[in-house]
Design a protein around this motif. Structure first.
Motif, PDB file in Angstrom:
ATOM      1  N   ALA A  72      24.599  66.099  84.612  1.00  0.00           N
ATOM      2  CA  ALA A  72      24.999  66.456  85.979  1.00  0.00           C
ATOM      3  C   ALA A  72      24.705  67.922  86.228  1.00  0.00           C
ATOM      4  O   ALA A  72      25.004  68.778  85.382  1.00  0.00           O
ATOM      5  CB  ALA A  72      26.479  66.165  86.191  1.00  0.00           C
ATOM      6  N   MET A  73      24.124  68.221  87.374  1.00  0.00           N
ATOM      7  CA  MET A  73      23.824  69.603  87.758  1.00  0.00           C
ATOM      8  C   MET A  73      24.996  70.187  88.515  1.00  0.00           C
ATOM      9  O   MET A  73      25.502  69.595  89.468  1.00  0.00           O
ATOM     10  CB  MET A  73      22.571  69.653  88.628  1.00  0.00           C
ATOM     11  N   GLN A  74      25.437  71.353  88.062  1.00  0.00           N
ATOM     12  CA  GLN A  74      26.475  72.120  88.740  1.00  0.00           C
ATOM     13  C   GLN A  74      25.934  73.522  88.942  1.00  0.00           C
ATOM     14  O   GLN A  74      25.940  74.334  88.022  1.00  0.00           O
ATOM     15  CB  GLN A  74      27.772  72.150  87.923  1.00  0.00           C
TER      16      GLN A  74
ATOM     17  N   ARG B 266      23.205  75.202  86.353  1.00  0.00           N
ATOM     18  CA  ARG B 266      23.403  74.723  84.986  1.00  0.00           C
ATOM     19  C   ARG B 266      23.512  73.208  84.956  1.00  0.00           C
ATOM     20  O   ARG B 266      23.921  72.576  85.930  1.00  0.00           O
ATOM     21  CB  ARG B 266      24.664  75.344  84.382  1.00  0.00           C
ATOM     22  N   CYS B 267      23.175  72.657  83.795  1.00  0.00           N
ATOM     23  CA  CYS B 267      23.240  71.222  83.585  1.00  0.00           C
ATOM     24  C   CYS B 267      24.315  70.918  82.563  1.00  0.00           C
ATOM     25  O   CYS B 267      24.321  71.490  81.467  1.00  0.00           O
ATOM     26  CB  CYS B 267      21.885  70.691  83.120  1.00  0.00           C
TER      27      CYS B 267
ATOM     28  N   ILE C 214      14.894  67.154  87.400  1.00  0.00           N
ATOM     29  CA  ILE C 214      14.959  66.210  86.285  1.00  0.00           C
ATOM     30  C   ILE C 214      14.443  66.843  84.993  1.00  0.00           C
ATOM     31  O   ILE C 214      14.948  66.542  83.897  1.00  0.00           O
ATOM     32  CB  ILE C 214      14.173  64.928  86.634  1.00  0.00           C
ATOM     33  N   GLU C 215      13.462  67.733  85.082  1.00  0.00           N
ATOM     34  CA  GLU C 215      12.948  68.363  83.870  1.00  0.00           C
ATOM     35  C   GLU C 215      14.002  69.246  83.212  1.00  0.00           C
ATOM     36  O   GLU C 215      14.121  69.276  81.985  1.00  0.00           O
ATOM     37  CB  GLU C 215      11.692  69.170  84.201  1.00  0.00           C
ATOM     38  N   GLN C 216      14.772  69.954  84.013  1.00  0.00           N
ATOM     39  CA  GLN C 216      15.834  70.777  83.446  1.00  0.00           C
ATOM     40  C   GLN C 216      16.902  69.909  82.781  1.00  0.00           C
ATOM     41  O   GLN C 216      17.436  70.252  81.722  1.00  0.00           O
ATOM     42  CB  GLN C 216      16.462  71.645  84.541  1.00  0.00           C
ATOM     43  N   ARG C 217      17.198  68.784  83.369  1.00  0.00           N
ATOM     44  CA  ARG C 217      18.185  67.876  82.781  1.00  0.00           C
ATOM     45  C   ARG C 217      17.697  67.342  81.431  1.00  0.00           C
ATOM     46  O   ARG C 217      18.471  67.270  80.462  1.00  0.00           O
ATOM     47  CB  ARG C 217      18.449  66.709  83.737  1.00  0.00           C
TER      48      ARG C 217
ATOM     49  N   ILE D 138      29.310  77.314  89.504  1.00  0.00           N
ATOM     50  CA  ILE D 138      30.688  77.050  89.131  1.00  0.00           C
ATOM     51  C   ILE D 138      30.968  77.754  87.814  1.00  0.00           C
ATOM     52  O   ILE D 138      30.058  78.045  87.034  1.00  0.00           O
ATOM     53  CB  ILE D 138      30.989  75.543  89.003  1.00  0.00           C
ATOM     54  N   GLY D 139      32.232  78.055  87.571  1.00  0.00           N
ATOM     55  CA  GLY D 139      32.667  78.638  86.316  1.00  0.00           C
ATOM     56  C   GLY D 139      33.634  77.691  85.629  1.00  0.00           C
ATOM     57  O   GLY D 139      34.524  77.133  86.272  1.00  0.00           O
ATOM     58  N   LEU D 140      33.454  77.498  84.338  1.00  0.00           N
ATOM     59  CA  LEU D 140      34.276  76.557  83.577  1.00  0.00           C
ATOM     60  C   LEU D 140      35.166  77.330  82.613  1.00  0.00           C
ATOM     61  O   LEU D 140      34.680  78.182  81.860  1.00  0.00           O
ATOM     62  CB  LEU D 140      33.396  75.561  82.820  1.00  0.00           C
TER      63      LEU D 140
END
Length: 471
Positions: free
Chosen positions: A316-318, A321-322, A425-428, A278-280
């Motif tokens: 939250a994962m999108q 990216r987190c 979970i580690e990335q979060r 996604i792009g924000l």
């Protein structure tokens, strides 16, 4: 024969003339106006033959960067020459603004762009371009310089390669595209384009199907990247009951609330990349700006923010990216049997399940409480990893208590009250530690050893133990 032997219909036979072997089928509806252009000085290709999968040459997919990093991320690295991209979104959400900024970036890089506007005049496009100072500079929430401010469009660097056409006739659009030979063709919007050879009004199913098929054939035969802007229905889907989605190579949705500053570009179909990214963006006076560090915008700074009852930070994962997203909940006295349940950015069914688990396994009486839950910044969270954070936010609002500062929560809540593991979970946890969070409530066995980046991990087995650790 007057009756069809298969379906039993009368007078349903139509004359059919097969094309010559190896020749071009002049009655192919996918070609139409684009066939004359594609066949200029070219020889018709022969009939395709079946080949072994192992003998197929790998496809080297080149990319045409738009200059907007968040947009290129969703596309998989940029526009692919010969592809057709459909962008849908609610009216006024910023689709035309994003397309004009991307067109200006591509033109400034020395590539010719033809921007076809079917709903506005060329003067209106020029007025919008004059308002778009900065043209999507990446700021991460900070003000960007506006190098294009107080300059006319024709005086801007690279604008000689950006052409604007205000027309709705497909034949005239093809004629101008043949003259300009653009690398990128933008159609805003495709619902207003019509083919004069068809006896149907613009926007009808017949016109949409034929015009889109000819544009797709034009892109594949000329290696031109075509971007179509489409309207959406009341249900939020691209108009034309998903007709256009099956014809194009990529489908992007432009999401967000016009009353919020943030916008999200989400990929739902991409034949040349993943659909997880996604792009924000952030809407400002100078147009859409990329948000480089979204976690700093969607949640409070853990070093300075004071804990508030009813608020919880959820990683939250999108895509890859987190995002650190703040989930808020509010409980108020209601009527037993007619309590209200309202959500914004969350799944209403998920909220009902969490409330039942809190009442059955958490010891909270919520049957006579009106419950409201939302996600800050207009984001939407659909993954079950936010269950624990939502449950603690509801409990905090109901008990009028705030958790420890710098605390995040992640985990899926089951119907029996257990807290289950979640993916990545580690990335979060790494992202939470990078942003300064000191404590994480996570499922038992999710992470082996000590916390990543110095963050303290509090293992919780059930919703009751999570409430005890959170208090």
């Amino acid at each position: 024969m007057g009756k069809c032997p298969e379906c039993g219909a009368w007078d349903s036979l139509e004359e059919f003339t097969p094309s010559a072997a190896g020749g071009s089928d002049k009655k192919d509806p996918q070609r139409g106006l684009a066939e004359a252009w594609a066949m200029e000085g070219a020889v018709a290709a022969g009939s395709p033959e079946a080949v072994r999968l192992g003998a197929v040459e790998p496809l080297d997919v080149p990319r045409l960067a738009t200059g907007i990093g968040e947009f290129d991320r969703v596309l998989g690295g940029g526009l692919v020459p010969g592809s057709t991209v459909l962008i849908g979104g609610e009216p006024g959400i910023g689709k035309s603004t994003l397309m004009l900024q991307a067109a200006a970036k591509v033109a400034a890089a020395g590539r010719s762009v033809l921007y076809v506007t079917s709903e506005e005049s060329s003067q209106q496009i020029q007025m919008r371009a004059q308002r778009l100072g900065g043209a999507g500079e990446a700021t991460g929430g900070r003000e960007a310089k506006a190098p294009f401010d107080k300059l006319r469009v024709q005086e801007q660097a690279g604008m000689d390669d950006l052409f604007v056409l205000a027309d709705t006739n497909l034949a005239r659009i093809f004629a101008q595209a043949s003259k300009v030979r653009p690398a990128v063709l933008v159609i805003d919007s495709v619902q207003m384009i019509y083919n004069a050879s068809l006896d149907a009004s613009p926007g009808s199913m017949t016109q949409l199907r034929r015009c889109c098929m000819e544009l797709v054939y034009l892109a594949k035969s000329t290696q031109m990247a075509i971007v179509l802007v489409g309207h959406v229905t009341k249900d939020g889907q691209v108009a034309g009951p998903r007709l256009l989605e099956h014809l194009v190579d990529a489908v992007l949705y432009f999401e967000g609330d016009r009353y919020h500053a943030h916008r999200i570009v989400r990929g739902v179909k991409n034949r040349f990349g993943t659909t997880l990214e996604i792009g924000l963006f952030e809407m400002s006076e100078t147009g859409l700006r990329e948000v480089v560090d979204p976690s700093g915008v969607l949640s409070s700074d853990p070093a300075t923010a004071q804990p508030t009852p009813g608020c919880m930070i959820v990683p939250a994962m999108q895509g890859s990216r987190c995002f650190m997203v703040e989930v808020q909940a509010l409980t108020a006295a209601g009527i037993l049997g007619a309590a209200k349940r309202r959500v914004s950015g969350l799944d209403a069914n998920r909220l009902s399940m969490i409330l039942a688990v809190l009442e059955q396994h958490g010891g909270l009486r919520l049957a006579d409480q009106d419950v409201f839950a939302s996600v800050v910044g207009g984001m939407k969270i659909a993954e079950p990893a936010a269950d624990l954070g939502l449950a603690l936010a509801i409990a905090g609002s109901h008990l009028r208590k705030a958790g420890a500062p710098g605390t995040i929560a992640l985990g899926e809540v089951g119907l029996s009250g257990e807290v289950r593991r979640v993916s990545q979970i580690e990335q979060r946890l790494r992202e939470a530690a990078r942003l300064g969070f000191k404590r994480a409530l996570a499922p038992v066995g999710a992470v082996e050893g000590k916390g990543k980046g110095g963050i303290e991990i509090v293992a919780v087995k059930s919703i009751s133990s999570a409430l005890e650790a959170w208090r």
